[in-house]
Design a protein around this motif. Structure first.
Motif, PDB file in Angstrom:
ATOM      1  N   PRO A 194       0.839  -1.209   0.000  1.00 21.93           N
ATOM      2  CA  PRO A 194       0.000   0.000   0.000  1.00 21.93           C
ATOM      3  C   PRO A 194       0.869   1.253   0.000  1.00 21.93           C
ATOM      4  CG  PRO A 194      -0.735  -1.574   1.666  1.00 21.93           C
ATOM      5  CD  PRO A 194       0.578  -2.078   1.163  1.00 21.93           C
ATOM      6  N   LYS A 195       0.349   2.319  -0.603  1.00 23.62           N
ATOM      7  CA  LYS A 195       1.073   3.580  -0.659  1.00 23.62           C
ATOM      8  C   LYS A 195       0.295   4.667   0.064  1.00 23.62           C
ATOM      9  CE  LYS A 195       1.439   4.036  -5.107  1.00 23.62           C
ATOM     10  NZ  LYS A 195       1.846   4.580  -6.419  1.00 23.62           N
ATOM     11  N   ARG A 196       1.019   5.620   0.591  1.00 21.61           N
ATOM     12  CA  ARG A 196       0.418   6.835   1.152  1.00 21.61           C
ATOM     13  C   ARG A 196       1.086   8.020   0.470  1.00 21.61           C
ATOM     14  NH1 ARG A 196      -3.464   6.550   5.509  1.00 21.61           N
ATOM     15  NH2 ARG A 196      -2.930   8.740   5.706  1.00 21.61           N
ATOM     16  N   THR A 197       0.311   8.927  -0.069  1.00 22.56           N
ATOM     17  CA  THR A 197       0.869  10.093  -0.743  1.00 22.56           C
ATOM     18  C   THR A 197       0.362  11.351  -0.067  1.00 22.56           C
ATOM     19  OG1 THR A 197      -0.936  10.132  -2.348  1.00 22.56           O
ATOM     20  CG2 THR A 197       1.034   8.880  -2.942  1.00 22.56           C
ATOM     21  N   VAL A 198       1.162  12.377  -0.214  1.00 22.07           N
ATOM     22  CA  VAL A 198       0.790  13.691   0.352  1.00 22.07           C
ATOM     23  C   VAL A 198       0.786  14.712  -0.777  1.00 22.07           C
ATOM     24  CG1 VAL A 198       1.445  15.513   1.940  1.00 22.07           C
ATOM     25  CG2 VAL A 198       1.780  13.136   2.588  1.00 22.07           C
ATOM     26  N   LYS A 199      -0.300  15.428  -0.913  1.00 23.75           N
ATOM     27  CA  LYS A 199      -0.385  16.492  -1.911  1.00 23.75           C
ATOM     28  C   LYS A 199      -0.321  17.834  -1.211  1.00 23.75           C
ATOM     29  CE  LYS A 199      -3.109  13.805  -5.229  1.00 23.75           C
ATOM     30  NZ  LYS A 199      -4.355  13.750  -6.055  1.00 23.75           N
ATOM     31  N   LEU A 200       0.689  18.598  -1.557  1.00 22.65           N
ATOM     32  CA  LEU A 200       0.879  19.909  -0.944  1.00 22.65           C
ATOM     33  C   LEU A 200       0.403  21.020  -1.863  1.00 22.65           C
ATOM     34  CD1 LEU A 200       4.415  19.308   0.587  1.00 22.65           C
ATOM     35  CD2 LEU A 200       2.191  19.127   1.714  1.00 22.65           C
TER      36      LEU A 200
END
Length: 200
Positions: A194-200
């Motif tokens: 699984p991946k976790r991404t952060v959008k800034l």
């Protein structure tokens, strides 16, 4: 004896892997040998630093250096035969190297009486450290850090050895085949963590 067998298998597999990556990146002959050697011995060197083994222990593996050099030379002399099937065999060699070195690293740490956490770290670093350094030097995304399952199998080998006391040749061969099989399945069927991404 079993330790030496896994070291030989891992050395050949990763030396070939590093050499072919170097040829893909159009390195010169010196660069091919350097990347092949770094791939074969980088993981063990990193492991030794973290679990307290003198770095000088690396230079006591003369016969394994010879094996790595001969493996790289074979790739240089017969590149077309290998490269033609590299998309398939490259992952196969990588799976073999990962499994063999993960087991070797776990045995090394367990033999020194280290706890579970250290055995697992030694397995992961020995199994994937050389490939990590290889990919960084070749300016590729390291397989260990991608979302494809990779280092998990090395960690699994460490857990098996630390918790079950897996030590006999038969047990280690079965574990080697099992980890290699899982690694092959993971790239064949594109298993991902699984991946976790952060959008800034």
């Amino acid at each position: 004896m079993t330790w030496d067998v896994f070291t030989v298998i891992g050395t050949i597999a990763f030396a070939i892997s590093g050499a072919i990556v170097a040829m893909e990146e159009e390195y010169d002959l010196f660069g091919i040998y350097i990347l092949g050697m770094i791939t074969a011995f980088g993981g063990g060197a990193i492991r030794n630093l973290l679990i307290g083994v003198p770095v000088s222990a690396l230079w006591e593996q003369g016969e394994f250096f010879t094996i790595a050099i001969l493996s790289i030379t074979a790739v240089i002399l017969f590149p077309q035969n290998l490269l033609r099937h590299w998309p398939v065999w490259g992952n196969f060699f990588d799976a073999i190297g990962l499994s063999a070195f993960a087991i070797q690293g776990a045995l090394y740490a367990a033999g020194m009486g280290h706890p579970l956490s250290a055995v697992v770290v030694a397995a992961v670093l020995t199994g994937s450290g050389g490939g990590l350094v290889r990919d960084v030097l070749a300016q590729r995304k390291p397989a260990l850090l991608r979302n494809e399952v990779y280092g998990v199998w090395a960690a699994l080998a460490g857990v098996f050895i630390a918790l079950s006391g897996t030590q006999t040749p038969a047990q280690l061969i079965i574990l080697f085949m099992f980890i290699t099989f899982l690694r092959i399945l993971s790239y064949k069927y594109s298993w991902h963590l699984p991946k976790r991404t952060v959008k800034l």
